[in-house]
Design a protein around this motif. Structure first.
Motif, PDB file in Angstrom:
ATOM      1  N   PHE A   1      10.202  -3.044   8.251  1.00  0.00           N
ATOM      2  CA  PHE A   1       8.816  -3.023   8.014  1.00  0.00           C
ATOM      3  C   PHE A   1       8.596  -1.395   7.411  1.00  0.00           C
ATOM      4  CE2 PHE A   1       7.852  -6.858  10.101  1.00  0.00           C
ATOM      5  CZ  PHE A   1       8.946  -6.933  11.028  1.00  0.00           C
ATOM      6  N   VAL A   2       8.209  -1.518   6.094  1.00  0.00           N
ATOM      7  CA  VAL A   2       8.153  -0.079   5.469  1.00  0.00           C
ATOM      8  C   VAL A   2       6.795   0.173   5.285  1.00  0.00           C
ATOM      9  CG1 VAL A   2       8.541   0.957   3.467  1.00  0.00           C
ATOM     10  CG2 VAL A   2      10.263  -0.613   4.294  1.00  0.00           C
ATOM     11  N   GLY A   3       6.263   1.395   5.906  1.00  0.00           N
ATOM     12  CA  GLY A   3       4.981   1.944   5.571  1.00  0.00           C
ATOM     13  C   GLY A   3       4.995   2.971   4.532  1.00  0.00           C
ATOM     14  N   ASN A   4       4.110   2.684   3.442  1.00  0.00           N
ATOM     15  CA  ASN A   4       3.967   3.930   2.532  1.00  0.00           C
ATOM     16  C   ASN A   4       2.626   3.674   1.781  1.00  0.00           C
ATOM     17  OD1 ASN A   4       4.401   4.354  -0.464  1.00  0.00           O
ATOM     18  ND2 ASN A   4       5.914   5.829   0.346  1.00  0.00           N
ATOM     19  N   PHE A   5       2.113   4.590   1.447  1.00  0.00           N
ATOM     20  CA  PHE A   5       0.678   4.424   0.823  1.00  0.00           C
ATOM     21  C   PHE A   5       0.840   4.525  -0.747  1.00  0.00           C
ATOM     22  CE2 PHE A   5      -3.283   7.131  -0.533  1.00  0.00           C
ATOM     23  CZ  PHE A   5      -4.136   5.744  -1.226  1.00  0.00           C
ATOM     24  N   ILE A   6       1.419   5.398  -1.395  1.00  0.00           N
ATOM     25  CA  ILE A   6       1.337   5.290  -2.842  1.00  0.00           C
ATOM     26  C   ILE A   6       2.371   5.840  -3.492  1.00  0.00           C
ATOM     27  CG2 ILE A   6      -0.068   7.344  -2.874  1.00  0.00           C
ATOM     28  CD1 ILE A   6      -2.039   5.645  -4.671  1.00  0.00           C
ATOM     29  N   ALA A   7       3.606   5.521  -3.337  1.00  0.00           N
ATOM     30  CA  ALA A   7       4.907   5.814  -3.929  1.00  0.00           C
ATOM     31  C   ALA A   7       4.715   5.425  -5.442  1.00  0.00           C
ATOM     32  CB  ALA A   7       6.063   5.246  -3.556  1.00  0.00           C
ATOM     33  N   GLU A   8       3.957   4.587  -6.080  1.00  0.00           N
ATOM     34  CA  GLU A   8       3.974   4.257  -7.317  1.00  0.00           C
ATOM     35  C   GLU A   8       3.160   5.500  -8.228  1.00  0.00           C
ATOM     36  OE1 GLU A   8       2.940   2.449  -4.863  1.00  0.00           O
ATOM     37  OE2 GLU A   8       3.386   0.523  -5.192  1.00  0.00           O
ATOM     38  N   GLN A   9       2.604   6.242  -7.494  1.00  0.00           N
ATOM     39  CA  GLN A   9       1.711   7.264  -8.248  1.00  0.00           C
ATOM     40  C   GLN A   9       2.726   8.445  -7.805  1.00  0.00           C
ATOM     41  OE1 GLN A   9      -1.195   7.610  -9.697  1.00  0.00           O
ATOM     42  NE2 GLN A   9      -1.545   5.598  -9.613  1.00  0.00           N
ATOM     43  N   TYR A  10       3.115   8.786  -6.724  1.00  0.00           N
ATOM     44  CA  TYR A  10       4.043  10.177  -6.343  1.00  0.00           C
ATOM     45  C   TYR A  10       5.517  10.018  -7.131  1.00  0.00           C
ATOM     46  CZ  TYR A  10       0.568  11.939  -3.164  1.00  0.00           C
ATOM     47  OH  TYR A  10      -0.513  12.431  -2.296  1.00  0.00           O
TER      48      TYR A  10
ATOM     49  N   VAL B   1      18.392  -8.796   5.076  1.00  0.00           N
ATOM     50  CA  VAL B   1      17.502  -8.647   6.035  1.00  0.00           C
ATOM     51  C   VAL B   1      16.094  -8.603   5.576  1.00  0.00           C
ATOM     52  CG1 VAL B   1      16.640  -7.003   7.701  1.00  0.00           C
ATOM     53  CG2 VAL B   1      19.102  -7.145   7.274  1.00  0.00           C
ATOM     54  N   PRO B   2      15.021  -9.396   6.345  1.00  0.00           N
ATOM     55  CA  PRO B   2      13.715  -9.393   5.688  1.00  0.00           C
ATOM     56  C   PRO B   2      13.079  -8.136   5.987  1.00  0.00           C
ATOM     57  CG  PRO B   2      13.942 -11.005   7.449  1.00  0.00           C
ATOM     58  CD  PRO B   2      15.219 -10.102   7.384  1.00  0.00           C
ATOM     59  N   SER B   3      12.515  -7.652   4.735  1.00  0.00           N
ATOM     60  CA  SER B   3      12.036  -6.278   4.710  1.00  0.00           C
ATOM     61  C   SER B   3      10.849  -6.133   3.691  1.00  0.00           C
ATOM     62  CB  SER B   3      12.947  -5.514   4.086  1.00  0.00           C
ATOM     63  OG  SER B   3      12.432  -4.020   3.968  1.00  0.00           O
ATOM     64  N   ALA B   4       9.569  -5.592   4.061  1.00  0.00           N
ATOM     65  CA  ALA B   4       8.606  -5.606   3.039  1.00  0.00           C
ATOM     66  C   ALA B   4       7.780  -4.261   3.253  1.00  0.00           C
ATOM     67  CB  ALA B   4       7.586  -6.810   3.405  1.00  0.00           C
TER      68      ALA B   4
ATOM     69  N   ASN C   1       6.786   6.997  -8.908  1.00  0.00           N
ATOM     70  CA  ASN C   1       6.915   5.828  -9.875  1.00  0.00           C
ATOM     71  C   ASN C   1       7.728   4.704  -9.284  1.00  0.00           C
ATOM     72  OD1 ASN C   1       5.396   7.135 -12.198  1.00  0.00           O
ATOM     73  ND2 ASN C   1       7.285   8.339 -12.326  1.00  0.00           N
ATOM     74  N   GLN C   2       7.410   4.350  -8.130  1.00  0.00           N
ATOM     75  CA  GLN C   2       8.270   3.423  -7.376  1.00  0.00           C
ATOM     76  C   GLN C   2       7.359   2.258  -6.681  1.00  0.00           C
ATOM     77  OE1 GLN C   2      11.690   2.594  -8.143  1.00  0.00           O
ATOM     78  NE2 GLN C   2      10.982   0.822  -7.491  1.00  0.00           N
ATOM     79  N   GLY C   3       7.645   0.981  -6.929  1.00  0.00           N
ATOM     80  CA  GLY C   3       7.108   0.127  -5.974  1.00  0.00           C
ATOM     81  C   GLY C   3       8.128  -0.709  -5.410  1.00  0.00           C
ATOM     82  N   HIS C   4       7.789  -2.142  -5.010  1.00  0.00           N
ATOM     83  CA  HIS C   4       8.858  -2.633  -4.323  1.00  0.00           C
ATOM     84  C   HIS C   4       9.660  -2.196  -3.339  1.00  0.00           C
ATOM     85  CE1 HIS C   4      11.353  -6.490  -5.109  1.00  0.00           C
ATOM     86  NE2 HIS C   4      10.846  -6.428  -3.965  1.00  0.00           N
ATOM     87  N   LEU C   5       8.747  -1.407  -2.223  1.00  0.00           N
ATOM     88  CA  LEU C   5       9.543  -0.418  -1.431  1.00  0.00           C
ATOM     89  C   LEU C   5      10.248  -0.997  -0.276  1.00  0.00           C
ATOM     90  CD1 LEU C   5       6.685   2.203  -1.383  1.00  0.00           C
ATOM     91  CD2 LEU C   5       8.825   2.091  -2.785  1.00  0.00           C
ATOM     92  N   GLY C   6       9.916  -2.249   0.128  1.00  0.00           N
ATOM     93  CA  GLY C   6      10.882  -2.971   1.231  1.00  0.00           C
ATOM     94  C   GLY C   6      12.133  -3.236   0.713  1.00  0.00           C
ATOM     95  N   ALA C   7      12.326  -3.454  -0.529  1.00  0.00           N
ATOM     96  CA  ALA C   7      13.702  -3.759  -1.023  1.00  0.00           C
ATOM     97  C   ALA C   7      14.654  -2.700  -0.887  1.00  0.00           C
ATOM     98  CB  ALA C   7      13.645  -4.379  -2.438  1.00  0.00           C
ATOM     99  N   PHE C   8      14.122  -1.228  -0.810  1.00  0.00           N
ATOM    100  CA  PHE C   8      14.792  -0.259  -1.074  1.00  0.00           C
ATOM    101  C   PHE C   8      15.901   0.044   0.127  1.00  0.00           C
ATOM    102  CE2 PHE C   8      12.952   1.030  -4.881  1.00  0.00           C
ATOM    103  CZ  PHE C   8      13.824   1.958  -5.492  1.00  0.00           C
TER     104      PHE C   8
END
Lengths: 414, 439
Positions: free
Chosen positions: A59-68, A88-91, A70-77
């Motif tokens: 379970f990944v908590g992140n506010f706004i990596a898209e802006q800081y 492993v299920p991750s989002a 340039n990355q989304g889809h953070l569960g997959a990281f």
């Protein structure tokens, strides 16, 4: 419902600037996951074995990596951290600065329901990729950006400056006394951070003189009545919390702390509407108070049972409002609790022994997990130099936006 | 006896220097002491006040900062609970000032020298007997607000109780990382750090055909566990200061590495031309603005004796390490370093291994614990401390094998490697944050 145990975790050193170190988000995740899993006594092979039975999730908590970054889809990281996470299920979960509390909530729910034996929660944010002005604008997206953020320099300091104004309006406190109480919050949190080896400001200097003299060359005004000394920090960092079912936790170590209660309430998004709505309440932030009440109710505990608090002091005015929301003082009398030192390290209701967001730092998407980790450390007796004596139950309040999303957790010994 | 030092007034003599001003700020902020900043004239002292409060980002301390001048030295020193001498690193000057302080300091006051490596014992001898017991070397690093290291050097005359009290004050009140060392030239941090830097300067000359200065710095960049490459550091410190430090060690110590403290001739000639480094805009490196207004980074070419553009060296081992560190793959990065077997990678590895050896040996000679070298290098230089570096390398290969394979046989002959490694404990520091990617 199954009990949810906390078996360990870790945070990165919040003093570090990952941009200056030339490291990316994968490096950040690798470090904090290794440290968090090591602390919990879990190996990547354990993750593999649990995943064969579909008994582990991330379970990944992140506010706004898209802006800081340039990355989304953070569960997959997490699959970049180790092949053990393949399958492993991750989002990713998002609620502005309360992002990793939503991640925690989801993880807790899965274990409560008996679906997972192990839940790995990681909150992170890399904020030093941009300058402070751009960073301030990015954070404006935690408010109603179109109405409260766009085109405004540093919107959040201004919103929490307005909170300070509204507190003064509502309770008719003497202004000097109120502003001094805010300065005392700042000094306390900087001072507590000196005992936290992972706090961002552990080497910095702050005293009452410096905090109360606002509008000077080294303590400029950032929003309304609030100055730099009233603000939390811009921080790079991550925190991991490892949760487990009772059976799985007991197979690793006995007597680990458990999640005892929680509250989650969302207030009107616009600050204006929040204040309008609160006019008939004795509390300046009634939904924050309600989230606390919910946590007391679900845990069967009262304020007298809580030995240590971690709160969301994104500004001194937010910690001020939290004092009565926790039930430590009556609404409108927070300054008395602050002046008498009840909320200081040696007081009866210490708030933010870690240093909080002002002292320890505020990587926004990581802060909820970091607070949760800290109250876990306190009740497990693992807080080192910032340990509160005989801490049995701890409460945390994590807020997103201008106290819009309100998350409260109670962690304690079984 | 009171178990805490009560320091409410401090006199800093030589407060206009960078260290003097910054140290004044540490006393005035964390110590909440009233600080008399004494320098040659009021103008300099007033500037020192500004430098001081800015260095700790707090104008809340201005009320604690009182500018003063040498003509009033006696008045202020006699009023102080602690006197801190921070004049320039010239023995005779320091002796004169210390003698003058000794004539007026009040009974029971603490007297400290901020010397970075002169004999504290010799300076103590300038004082009357009743003050000798209260005299200590207190060596902070620049800038002290960010670098918390404070080397603490008592002498044979020092009173033990006072020493403990002062150490506690430096640790608990001023929040310094205090490392007690023996009164040995350059103490511990600079002895280890400047050995490394000077050896880099020597190697730059040996490899002048390959590029020299920028060649060596490209091999020992931030990916090797430091914020800036060693020769850039020398330029930053100032070549005159560098030379004074290594000369002092060369002339007054005698260990197996003595020859590596010989300042190379090309550095001497740059000094004689006043090319002292960043502080004068020109030294081992310099920056120029070209015709189109772009910044041009240049380096002194040892072979040809002129400045030329810095070469962007691309070594496969270094590029791979940077990429691996960027992604947090530290194990792979050290594997690259150990297994690349190129001239450059072996040079880098050799430097790191010799740094570990020299740190451990010097910690035994100048410090009191094997961890002292770690403390000084992490908190005074921001370099990966030696034991942490060894932890990192040992994950990939047995250290004994590594030392025997890479380190110069001449060096190995002079030391007892077996015994040295026997005593090793894991570091208290995490190596990961010291290894950086980029540049």
């Amino acid at each position: 419902m199954n009990k949810v145990h906390i078996i360990g975790g870790a945070q990165t050193d919040f003093e570090r600037n990952w941009t200056k170190e030339g490291k990316n988000l994968v490096a950040l995740l690798k470090e904090v996951l290794k440290d968090g899993l090591d602390d919990a006594g879990i190996s990547f092979d354990d993750v593999r074995m649990l995943n064969e039975k579909n008994k582990v999730g991330c379970f990944v908590g992140n506010f706004i990596a898209e802006q800081y970054v340039n990355q989304g889809h953070l569960g997959a990281f997490l699959t970049e951290v180790s092949p053990a996470f393949y399958g492993v299920p991750s989002a990713r979960y998002e609620a502005a600065c309360a992002s990793s509390s939503v991640a925690l909530d989801a993880a807790i729910t899965k274990i409560k329901a008996g679906e997972y034996d192990l839940a790995i929660v990681v909150g992170w944010e890399l904020m030093k990729t941009v300058d402070s002005k751009i960073g301030g604008d990015i954070l404006g997206r935690a408010a109603y950006y179109e109405k409260e953020g766009r085109g405004i320099d540093f919107p959040f300091p201004k919103l929490f400056g307005r909170l300070a104004d509204e507190i003064l309006n509502k309770y008719k406190i003497e202004e000097g006394r109120f502003m001094d109480a805010l300065a005392m919050i700042s000094v306390k949190n900087y001072s507590n951070a000196k005992n936290n080896p992972l706090a961002q400001t552990r080497k910095w200097f702050m005293n009452f003189e410096q905090a109360k003299n606002r509008g000077t060359s080294t303590n400029s005004i950032v929003g309304g009545r609030l100055a730099v000394s009233d603000c939390s920090q811009v921080t790079d960092g991550a925190a991991v919390v490892v949760l487990a079912s009772e059976q799985y936790a007991n197979s690793i170590k006995k007597g680990t702390p458990i999640v005892k209660g929680y509250g989650h309430r969302v207030a009107p998004l616009l600050f204006e509407k929040k204040i309008l709505e609160s006019q008939n309440s004795p509390y300046i932030l009634p939904w924050t108070r309600q989230a606390v009440l919910d946590a007391y109710k679900t845990s069967g505990l009262e304020v007298k049972d809580i030995d240590v608090f971690e709160t969301h002091d994104c500004f001194t005015s937010s910690e001020y409002a939290a004092v009565s929301a926790f039930g430590i003082s009556k609404p409108g009398e927070e300054y008395q609790a602050i002046e008498t030192g009840i909320t200081s390290m040696l007081g009866s209701k210490p708030i933010n022994p870690s240093g909080g967001l002002i002292g320890c730092g505020h990587p926004v998407g990581a802060s909820g997990a970091r607070m949760f980790l800290d109250i876990y450390k306190q009740v497990a007796g693992k807080a080192g130099k910032y340990q509160v004596n005989n801490a049995n139950n701890g409460m945390m309040l994590n807020i997103g936006g201008s106290a819009t999303t309100n998350y409260v957790f109670i962690v304690g010994n079984p | 006896m009171n178990n805490k030092l009560n320091i409410s007034k401090v006199a800093v003599v030589g407060a206009n220097g960078t260290m003097g001003a910054n140290i004044s700020a540490i006393f005035a902020s964390f110590g909440d002491a009233k600080v008399y900043l004494i320098s040659r004239d009021m103008e300099k002292s007033r500037n020192a006040v500004i430098k001081a409060y800015k260095s700790v980002r707090s104008d809340g301390i201005i009320k604690n900062l009182i500018p003063a001048e040498y003509s009033d030295l006696e008045k202020y020193v006699s009023d102080a609970d602690l006197v801190f001498e921070s004049v320039s690193e010239e023995l005779e000057l320091k002796k004169d000032i210390t003698t003058r302080i000794g004539k007026c300091a009040k009974k029971g006051s603490i007297i400290c020298s901020g010397t970075s490596g002169l004999s504290v014992t010799t300076l103590a001898e300038c004082l009357p007997t009743e003050l000798k017991t209260n005299y200590f070397g207190v060596h902070m690093f620049n800038p002290p607000y960010a670098m918390t290291l404070c080397e603490f050097i008592p002498t044979k005359y020092s009173d033990n109780t006072k020493a403990v009290l002062l150490k506690n004050y430096l640790t608990d009140v001023l929040r310094r990382t205090v490392v007690e060392t023996k009164d040995s030239p350059a103490f511990l941090g600079n002895r280890i750090g400047f050995q490394f830097i000077n050896q880099a300067l020597i190697f730059a000359e040996q490899y002048k055909d390959q590029g020299g200065i920028d060649f060596i710095d490209a091999i020992l960049g931030p990916f090797s566990g430091r914020a800036m490459p060693p020769i850039v550091t020398a330029d930053f410190v100032g070549l005159d200061v560098h030379k004074a430090i290594v000369n002092n060690v060369y002339n007054n110590t005698n260990d197996y590495n003595k020859e590596t403290f010989l300042c190379p001739a090309y550095v001497d000639s740059l000094i004689s031309e006043n090319k002292l480094g960043r502080k004068v805009g020109c030294g081992l490196y310099k920056s120029e603005i070209d015709d189109s207004g772009n910044k041009r980074r240049m380096v002194y070419d040892i072979k040809n004796g002129y400045y030329r553009d810095v070469i962007k060296f691309a070594f496969p081992f270094a590029d791979n390490m940077k990429e691996q560190i960027k992604n947090g793959d530290y194990y792979q990065a050290f594997e690259t370093l150990i297994n690349s077997n190129s001239i450059e990678s072996n040079l880098c590895l050799n430097f790191l291994l010799e740094y570990i050896i020299y740190s451990l040996i010097t910690a035994q000679e100048v410090g009191y614990s094997v961890h002292d070298a770690d403390e000084v290098m992490a908190t005074g230089f921001n370099w990966c401390p030696p034991l942490a570096l060894l932890d990192a390398l040992a994950e990939v290969q047995n250290p004994k094998l590594l030392f025997s394979k890479i380190v110069d046989k001449q060096v190995l002959k002079k030391i007892n490697l077996e015994k040295l490694i026997l005593d090793i404990e894991p570091s208290k520091y995490d190596y990961r944050k010291f290894f950086k990617s980029g540049r």
